[in-house]
Design a protein around this motif. Structure first.
Motif, PDB file in Angstrom:
ATOM      1  N   ALA A 300       0.832  -1.206   0.000  1.00 12.03           N
ATOM      2  CA  ALA A 300       0.000   0.000   0.000  1.00 12.03           C
ATOM      3  C   ALA A 300       0.865   1.254   0.000  1.00 12.03           C
ATOM      4  O   ALA A 300       0.593   2.218  -0.744  1.00 12.03           O
ATOM      5  CB  ALA A 300      -0.933  -0.004   1.208  1.00 12.03           C
ATOM      6  N   HIS A 301       1.924   1.261   0.807  1.00 13.92           N
ATOM      7  CA  HIS A 301       2.821   2.423   0.833  1.00 13.92           C
ATOM      8  C   HIS A 301       3.496   2.626  -0.512  1.00 13.92           C
ATOM      9  O   HIS A 301       3.710   3.757  -0.954  1.00 13.92           O
ATOM     10  CB  HIS A 301       3.875   2.243   1.922  1.00 13.92           C
ATOM     11  N   GLY A 302       3.839   1.518  -1.176  1.00 14.17           N
ATOM     12  CA  GLY A 302       4.506   1.620  -2.467  1.00 14.17           C
ATOM     13  C   GLY A 302       3.627   2.179  -3.565  1.00 14.17           C
ATOM     14  O   GLY A 302       4.121   2.690  -4.569  1.00 14.17           O
ATOM     15  N   LEU A 303       2.305   2.094  -3.385  1.00 13.97           N
ATOM     16  CA  LEU A 303       1.367   2.633  -4.377  1.00 13.97           C
ATOM     17  C   LEU A 303       0.958   4.072  -4.083  1.00 13.97           C
ATOM     18  O   LEU A 303       0.243   4.680  -4.880  1.00 13.97           O
ATOM     19  CB  LEU A 303       0.105   1.760  -4.431  1.00 13.97           C
ATOM     20  N   ALA A 304       1.384   4.578  -2.954  1.00 19.32           N
ATOM     21  CA  ALA A 304       0.967   5.928  -2.551  1.00 19.32           C
ATOM     22  C   ALA A 304       1.441   6.970  -3.563  1.00 19.32           C
ATOM     23  O   ALA A 304       2.559   6.909  -4.075  1.00 19.32           O
ATOM     24  CB  ALA A 304       1.521   6.248  -1.164  1.00 19.32           C
ATOM     25  N   GLY A 305       0.562   7.919  -3.856  1.00 18.14           N
ATOM     26  CA  GLY A 305       0.921   9.047  -4.704  1.00 18.14           C
ATOM     27  C   GLY A 305       0.826   8.798  -6.193  1.00 18.14           C
ATOM     28  O   GLY A 305       1.191   9.682  -6.990  1.00 18.14           O
ATOM     29  N   ILE A 306       0.331   7.654  -6.610  1.00 18.19           N
ATOM     30  CA  ILE A 306       0.189   7.389  -8.051  1.00 18.19           C
ATOM     31  C   ILE A 306      -1.062   8.099  -8.561  1.00 18.19           C
ATOM     32  O   ILE A 306      -2.171   7.879  -8.052  1.00 18.19           O
ATOM     33  CB  ILE A 306       0.069   5.880  -8.324  1.00 18.19           C
ATOM     34  N   ASP A 307      -0.898   8.944  -9.551  1.00 21.16           N
ATOM     35  CA  ASP A 307      -2.047   9.612 -10.167  1.00 21.16           C
ATOM     36  C   ASP A 307      -2.886   8.592 -10.923  1.00 21.16           C
ATOM     37  O   ASP A 307      -2.361   7.810 -11.725  1.00 21.16           O
ATOM     38  CB  ASP A 307      -1.573  10.690 -11.143  1.00 21.16           C
ATOM     39  N   GLY A 308      -4.186   8.590 -10.640  1.00 18.13           N
ATOM     40  CA  GLY A 308      -5.078   7.658 -11.318  1.00 18.13           C
ATOM     41  C   GLY A 308      -5.348   6.394 -10.531  1.00 18.13           C
ATOM     42  O   GLY A 308      -6.078   5.521 -10.999  1.00 18.13           O
ATOM     43  N   HIS A 366       6.557  -2.094  -8.634  1.00 13.51           N
ATOM     44  CA  HIS A 366       7.246  -1.617  -9.835  1.00 13.51           C
ATOM     45  C   HIS A 366       6.343  -1.734 -11.067  1.00 13.51           C
ATOM     46  O   HIS A 366       6.253  -0.807 -11.877  1.00 13.51           O
ATOM     47  CB  HIS A 366       8.533  -2.420 -10.030  1.00 13.51           C
ATOM     48  N   CYS A 367       5.646  -2.878 -11.205  1.00  6.19           N
ATOM     49  CA  CYS A 367       4.805  -3.089 -12.377  1.00  6.19           C
ATOM     50  C   CYS A 367       3.601  -2.147 -12.382  1.00  6.19           C
ATOM     51  O   CYS A 367       3.223  -1.614 -13.435  1.00  6.19           O
ATOM     52  CB  CYS A 367       4.339  -4.539 -12.426  1.00  6.19           C
ATOM     53  N   VAL A 368       2.973  -1.944 -11.222  1.00  2.00           N
ATOM     54  CA  VAL A 368       1.842  -1.013 -11.158  1.00  2.00           C
ATOM     55  C   VAL A 368       2.300   0.386 -11.552  1.00  2.00           C
ATOM     56  O   VAL A 368       1.640   1.073 -12.350  1.00  2.00           O
ATOM     57  CB  VAL A 368       1.229  -0.997  -9.746  1.00  2.00           C
ATOM     58  N   ARG A 369       3.426   0.812 -11.033  1.00  2.00           N
ATOM     59  CA  ARG A 369       3.921   2.161 -11.353  1.00  2.00           C
ATOM     60  C   ARG A 369       4.317   2.267 -12.816  1.00  2.00           C
ATOM     61  O   ARG A 369       4.135   3.316 -13.436  1.00  2.00           O
ATOM     62  CB  ARG A 369       5.089   2.513 -10.435  1.00  2.00           C
ATOM     63  N   GLN A 370       4.834   1.199 -13.370  1.00  2.00           N
ATOM     64  CA  GLN A 370       5.181   1.248 -14.788  1.00  2.00           C
ATOM     65  C   GLN A 370       3.930   1.417 -15.648  1.00  2.00           C
ATOM     66  O   GLN A 370       3.947   2.118 -16.654  1.00  2.00           O
ATOM     67  CB  GLN A 370       5.935  -0.015 -15.194  1.00  2.00           C
ATOM     68  N   PHE A 371       2.830   0.761 -15.238  1.00  2.00           N
ATOM     69  CA  PHE A 371       1.576   0.901 -15.971  1.00  2.00           C
ATOM     70  C   PHE A 371       1.143   2.364 -16.037  1.00  2.00           C
ATOM     71  O   PHE A 371       0.650   2.846 -17.057  1.00  2.00           O
ATOM     72  CB  PHE A 371       0.491   0.072 -15.289  1.00  2.00           C
ATOM     73  N   PHE A 372       1.323   3.086 -14.948  1.00  8.35           N
ATOM     74  CA  PHE A 372       0.954   4.502 -14.915  1.00  8.35           C
ATOM     75  C   PHE A 372       2.107   5.400 -15.334  1.00  8.35           C
ATOM     76  O   PHE A 372       2.014   6.628 -15.215  1.00  8.35           O
ATOM     77  CB  PHE A 372       0.499   4.885 -13.500  1.00  8.35           C
ATOM     78  N   ASN A 373       3.211   4.793 -15.771  1.00  6.09           N
ATOM     79  CA  ASN A 373       4.391   5.546 -16.210  1.00  6.09           C
ATOM     80  C   ASN A 373       4.895   6.493 -15.132  1.00  6.09           C
ATOM     81  O   ASN A 373       5.288   7.629 -15.399  1.00  6.09           O
ATOM     82  CB  ASN A 373       4.098   6.333 -17.496  1.00  6.09           C
ATOM     83  N   GLN A 374       4.878   5.998 -13.905  1.00 11.34           N
ATOM     84  CA  GLN A 374       5.370   6.792 -12.789  1.00 11.34           C
ATOM     85  C   GLN A 374       6.515   6.042 -12.128  1.00 11.34           C
ATOM     86  O   GLN A 374       6.398   4.858 -11.814  1.00 11.34           O
ATOM     87  CB  GLN A 374       4.257   7.060 -11.777  1.00 11.34           C
ATOM     88  N   GLU A 375       7.599   6.745 -11.941  1.00 11.87           N
ATOM     89  CA  GLU A 375       8.795   6.123 -11.393  1.00 11.87           C
ATOM     90  C   GLU A 375       8.521   5.593  -9.990  1.00 11.87           C
ATOM     91  O   GLU A 375       7.914   6.257  -9.164  1.00 11.87           O
ATOM     92  CB  GLU A 375       9.937   7.135 -11.355  1.00 11.87           C
TER      93      GLU A 375
END
Length: 400
Positions: A300-308, A366-375
């Motif tokens: 959950a912490h790793g997904l924090a701040g992802i737009d969308g 990493h994969c979730v953030r890559q989907f949203f193109n967010q580092e």
């Protein structure tokens, strides 16, 4: 190219669980804790189990499990079942007769996800009620749902609760109030405790900042169970057994449930093989549930701040995520293509368990953030409530 390097390095990472079995699976399976595989030590216990014929009542391994669980949770008796659905069904039908009614949450597993078994097979009517965000039904709603003693109505016999519910532990205060109210109204109470021990671990952890031990977990499980007339407990979720649940209650209730289990095809023969796995899990896998909870917080912490994307809830070992613009199915497909599995039946759900480690969680982030193109941010040891043992030693270039 960077993603392929990350993916390939992850697939080369061979993980060993505490039972000694090598896990070479490439999939990070976060669909459910039901996907857990028995450890080598558990398999050895299964192979060494003394066996009998449980339909004749002489399988010693089944007796050992049933006696252990009943004593652990403070009940007179227990009955081993092949599934949690059958355990809940036998519990409800042991409490109720044809034409009776049980009160249950609108989104509770016993009502929504068990094929309407109590109504179809037992002619027991469910009375579903609205639940709040934590899964609780208002006591006023429960009171209003209890039918008067009138020939126009079904007899209200039973209150069914669930703990945990979508990963959330129900507070002892609510459980005490709801079950006391049920008793005052002449109702029995049944708990779908498929993840009872997750609730117990969370409850024990809330009382201390130190690591919890087995005794503390069992004490909290017994506190919760002691409020109910019956409880169903699952062994094949976070506890890691391949099959099985158990219903606990009074000797009289379990005798009725035993007859119902036979009626619905639950009589099993040399089932001590499976009972031994469940007993092994009770002895060896309870404390590790705290690590699963920590990994859910890490995710959950790793997904924090992802737009969308928004983390809707992250409790015990279950994380729910909402994705903007109807892109949830697209995200699930992307993750699957990159060897990460989750479900999307009631919002995107990710469930941590003993067969996924910190490296796997970091790869999923990493994969979730890559989907949203967010580092992906680097995960450091500054996350609250995460034991250092859960942090991967892989370089930040490998896991973000």
């Amino acid at each position: 190219e960077n993603h392929l390097q990350t993916q390939n390095q992850f697939h080369q990472n061979v993980r060993r669980n505490d039972g000694g079995a090598i896990n070479t699976m490439k999939i990070i399976d976060l669909r459910s804790d039901t996907v857990t595989q028995p450890t080598a030590a558990m398999r050895a216990a299964m192979m060494a189990a003394p066996l009998g014929d449980d339909v004749f009542g002489d399988d010693p391994s089944v007796h050992a499990l049933q006696n252990k669980l009943a004593a652990m949770l403070g009940f007179e008796a227990a009955l081993f079942m092949p599934t949690g659905t059958q355990s809940n069904l036998c519990g409800i039908l042991a409490h109720c007769e044809r034409g009776d009614e049980y009160i249950v949450g609108q989104l509770a597993h016993t009502y929504r996800y068990e094929a309407g078994g109590a109504a179809v097979l037992g002619s027991v009517q469910p009375q579903p009620l609205a639940q709040d965000a934590s899964g609780q039904m208002a006591l006023a709603d429960i009171a209003a749902a209890i039918k008067p003693d009138d020939c126009h109505f079904a007899h209200t016999r039973l209150l069914c609760l669930e703990n945990t519910w979508n990963g959330q532990r129900m507070s002892m205060a609510y459980l005490e109030q709801a079950t006391a109210f049920a008793r005052d109204q002449g109702l029995a109470s049944h708990l779908d405790g498929a993840r009872l021990f997750n609730a117990a671990v969370d409850q024990a952890s809330s009382k201390t900042s130190n690591a919890i031990n087995l005794q503390a977990i069992i004490a909290e499980a017994k506190r919760i169970s002691g409020l109910f007339d019956s409880i169903s407990v699952c062994f094949s979720k976070g506890l890691g057994a391949p099959v099985g649940s158990a219903l606990c209650g009074s000797k009289a209730l379990i005798a009725r449930a035993h007859r119902i289990r036979k009626m619905v095809g639950g009589g099993m023969r040399q089932v001590g093989l499976l009972a031994a796995a469940a007993e092994f899990a009770l002895d060896n896998h309870l404390v590790q549930l705290a690590d699963d909870h920590a990994l859910a917080q890490r995710f959950a912490h790793g997904l924090a701040g992802i737009d969308g994307l928004r983390v809707r809830s992250a409790h015990t070992n279950i994380v729910f995520v909402d994705v903007d613009n109807g892109r949830g199915a697209e995200l699930l497909a992307f993750l699957k293509a990159h060897d990460v599995l989750a479900t999307g039946l009631i919002g995107l759900r990710f469930v941590t368990h003993r067969d996924v480690d910190a490296a796997g969680i970091d790869y999923a982030i990493h994969c979730v953030r890559q989907f949203f193109n967010q580092e992906s941010p680097r995960i450091t040891k500054n996350h609250d409530n995460l034991p250092p043992s859960l942090y991967t030693t892989a370089s930040p270039a490998t896991y973000h």
